[in-house]
Write a protein that holds these residues in place. Structure first.
Motif, PDB file in Angstrom:
ATOM      1  N   GLY A  78       0.813  -1.209   0.000  1.00  7.74           N
ATOM      2  CA  GLY A  78       0.000   0.000   0.000  1.00  7.74           C
ATOM      3  C   GLY A  78       0.843   1.254   0.000  1.00  7.74           C
ATOM      4  N   ASP A  79       0.185   2.382  -0.266  1.00  9.42           N
ATOM      5  CA  ASP A  79       0.845   3.679  -0.385  1.00  9.42           C
ATOM      6  C   ASP A  79       0.787   4.418   0.943  1.00  9.42           C
ATOM      7  OD1 ASP A  79       1.769   6.184  -1.075  1.00  9.42           O
ATOM      8  OD2 ASP A  79       0.611   6.315  -2.931  1.00  9.42           O
ATOM      9  N   LEU A  80       1.933   4.637   1.554  1.00  9.80           N
ATOM     10  CA  LEU A  80       1.993   5.292   2.856  1.00  9.80           C
ATOM     11  C   LEU A  80       1.626   6.771   2.802  1.00  9.80           C
ATOM     12  CD1 LEU A  80       5.294   3.770   4.303  1.00  9.80           C
ATOM     13  CD2 LEU A  80       2.934   3.057   4.757  1.00  9.80           C
ATOM     14  N   ARG A  81       1.474   7.310   1.619  1.00  9.86           N
ATOM     15  CA  ARG A  81       1.081   8.713   1.520  1.00  9.86           C
ATOM     16  C   ARG A  81      -0.401   8.917   1.805  1.00  9.86           C
ATOM     17  NH1 ARG A  81       3.534   9.681  -4.389  1.00  9.86           N
ATOM     18  NH2 ARG A  81       2.500   7.648  -4.583  1.00  9.86           N
ATOM     19  N   ASP A  82      -1.106   7.826   2.029  1.00 10.17           N
ATOM     20  CA  ASP A  82      -2.536   7.873   2.305  1.00 10.17           C
ATOM     21  C   ASP A  82      -2.790   7.580   3.787  1.00 10.17           C
ATOM     22  OD1 ASP A  82      -5.424   7.833   1.438  1.00 10.17           O
ATOM     23  OD2 ASP A  82      -5.229   5.777   2.168  1.00 10.17           O
ATOM     24  N   GLU A  83      -3.392   8.516   4.499  1.00  3.97           N
ATOM     25  CA  GLU A  83      -3.611   8.351   5.935  1.00  3.97           C
ATOM     26  C   GLU A  83      -4.496   7.145   6.238  1.00  3.97           C
ATOM     27  OE1 GLU A  83      -5.185  10.859   9.859  1.00  3.97           O
ATOM     28  OE2 GLU A  83      -5.380  11.716   7.849  1.00  3.97           O
ATOM     29  N   ALA A  84      -5.550   6.971   5.467  1.00  2.45           N
ATOM     30  CA  ALA A  84      -6.453   5.845   5.719  1.00  2.45           C
ATOM     31  C   ALA A  84      -5.721   4.524   5.569  1.00  2.45           C
ATOM     32  CB  ALA A  84      -7.643   5.907   4.766  1.00  2.45           C
ATOM     33  N   PHE A  85      -4.821   4.441   4.594  1.00  3.46           N
ATOM     34  CA  PHE A  85      -4.077   3.193   4.443  1.00  3.46           C
ATOM     35  C   PHE A  85      -3.145   2.966   5.629  1.00  3.46           C
ATOM     36  CE2 PHE A  85      -0.085   1.081   3.433  1.00  3.46           C
ATOM     37  CZ  PHE A  85      -0.578  -0.206   3.237  1.00  3.46           C
ATOM     38  N   VAL A  90      -1.702  -0.615  10.200  1.00  6.43           N
ATOM     39  CA  VAL A  90      -1.488  -0.984  11.597  1.00  6.43           C
ATOM     40  C   VAL A  90      -2.552  -1.976  12.061  1.00  6.43           C
ATOM     41  CG1 VAL A  90      -1.466  -0.122  13.962  1.00  6.43           C
ATOM     42  CG2 VAL A  90      -0.301   1.159  12.150  1.00  6.43           C
ATOM     43  N   ALA A  91      -3.801  -1.722  11.677  1.00  5.51           N
ATOM     44  CA  ALA A  91      -4.894  -2.612  12.094  1.00  5.51           C
ATOM     45  C   ALA A  91      -4.683  -4.025  11.572  1.00  5.51           C
ATOM     46  CB  ALA A  91      -6.236  -2.059  11.607  1.00  5.51           C
ATOM     47  N   GLU A  92      -4.272  -4.155  10.303  1.00  6.49           N
ATOM     48  CA  GLU A  92      -4.045  -5.471   9.724  1.00  6.49           C
ATOM     49  C   GLU A  92      -2.843  -6.163  10.352  1.00  6.49           C
ATOM     50  OE1 GLU A  92      -3.906  -5.458   5.483  1.00  6.49           O
ATOM     51  OE2 GLU A  92      -5.843  -4.422   5.257  1.00  6.49           O
ATOM     52  N   ALA A  93      -1.802  -5.377  10.682  1.00  8.50           N
ATOM     53  CA  ALA A  93      -0.634  -5.965  11.326  1.00  8.50           C
ATOM     54  C   ALA A  93      -0.989  -6.495  12.708  1.00  8.50           C
ATOM     55  CB  ALA A  93       0.489  -4.932  11.426  1.00  8.50           C
TER      56      ALA A  93
END
Length: 286
Positions: A78-85, A90-93
């Motif tokens: 995923g793209d870390l430039r996106d806050e929602a991602f 973190v939630a998935e980890a």
């Protein structure tokens, strides 16, 4: 790539120093992040890695190495430039690993431009979002899950205090990294959560060479890469979740003799450590 970078795929041997730990590493498909992920798994940690979707083949190699070490490996592109991602990352980890003990904010964007006039607003924004916003979003999302004894690690650089003329935007972000590490160390130390910064030496990434330090600026405590390979100093990313190496260990003459002559005295290495118990804010060049 010739010569092929050494991330410890065949050379790193673990000894259980991170047994039972659960780590999230951004930029875990290559370079420093790849080396840290391999080392963490071989030290007994379960590891989730983040990477840009286009790096899927490299990421799959890392996940295979983690599972071969007998640990759980989770790939979260995923793209870390996106806050929602970043929040979803973190939630998935946490869900996939069953918790979180170590957060390594390693992913970064670097572009070399000879003049500020060559940097577009879009380029500047992308660098800031990747290098500054993403750690802010990730750490905020991870903090409620971190218990006393957990560790947050940021990858900083000599660029923080001795910037290269062609790394105008990148250097700013490394100065910011150095300072968020120190600030968070003071903030979270009393809660039993340590925050450290690691400033790496020369590192090769993917299909191109990215030398984060020129040879004559290589820090005196850096492990020297073997001939024909490029070291990533993964041992330092392993040591930090357990402890920050004391000055006597960092400056041991046996380490210094294996490397090039030392640079001028490093303000990162000499940054004072807050005296309150449990706080670790020193920056450790490797």
């Amino acid at each position: 790539m010739d010569p092929k970078p050494d991330h410890g795929e065949t050379s790193y041997r673990g000894s259980g120093r991170l047994a039972g730990r659960k780590a999230l590493i951004t930029g875990g498909d290559s370079g420093i992040g790849r080396a840290a992920a391999i080392a963490y798994a071989r030290e007994g940690a379960d590891v989730a890695i983040n990477y840009f979707p286009s790096e899927e083949p490299d990421a799959r190699e890392v996940i295979q190495l983690i599972t071969e070490a007998g640990r759980k490996g989770i790939a979260i592109p995923g793209d870390l430039r996106d806050e929602a991602f970043c929040q979803r990352l973190v939630a998935e980890a946490v869900q996939g690993l069953g918790g979180l003990d170590i957060v390594v904010c390693n992913a970064a964007r670097q572009q070399a431009k000879p003049s500020i006039l060559d940097i577009t607003t879009e380029d500047f924004d992308a660098t800031m979002k990747t290098n500054i916003y993403a750690p802010f979003w990730i750490i905020k999302a991870a903090l409620p899950h971190l218990q006393p004894g957990s560790c947050i690690i940021g990858t900083t650089s000599e660029q923080a205090y001795d910037p290269s003329p062609d790394l105008y935007d990148y250097a700013q972000t490394k100065a910011a990294t150095m300072n968020y590490v120190k600030s968070l160390a003071k903030q979270l130390g009393p809660k039993g959560i340590r925050v450290n910064g690691v400033a790496p030496g020369p590192v090769r990434l993917n299909s191109r060479d990215i030398w984060l330090w020129s040879a004559h600026h290589r820090p005196r405590t850096a492990p020297c890469p073997a001939s024909g390979s490029s070291g990533t100093g993964a041992d330092r990313w392993v040591d930090l979740p357990l402890r920050a190496p004391p000055p006597a260990e960092r400056d041991h003459p046996d380490r210094a003799r294996r490397c090039l002559p030392p640079p001028r005295r490093s303000t990162l290495r000499q940054s004072p450590t807050p005296k309150r118990a449990g706080i670790s804010a020193q920056m450790i060049p490797i």
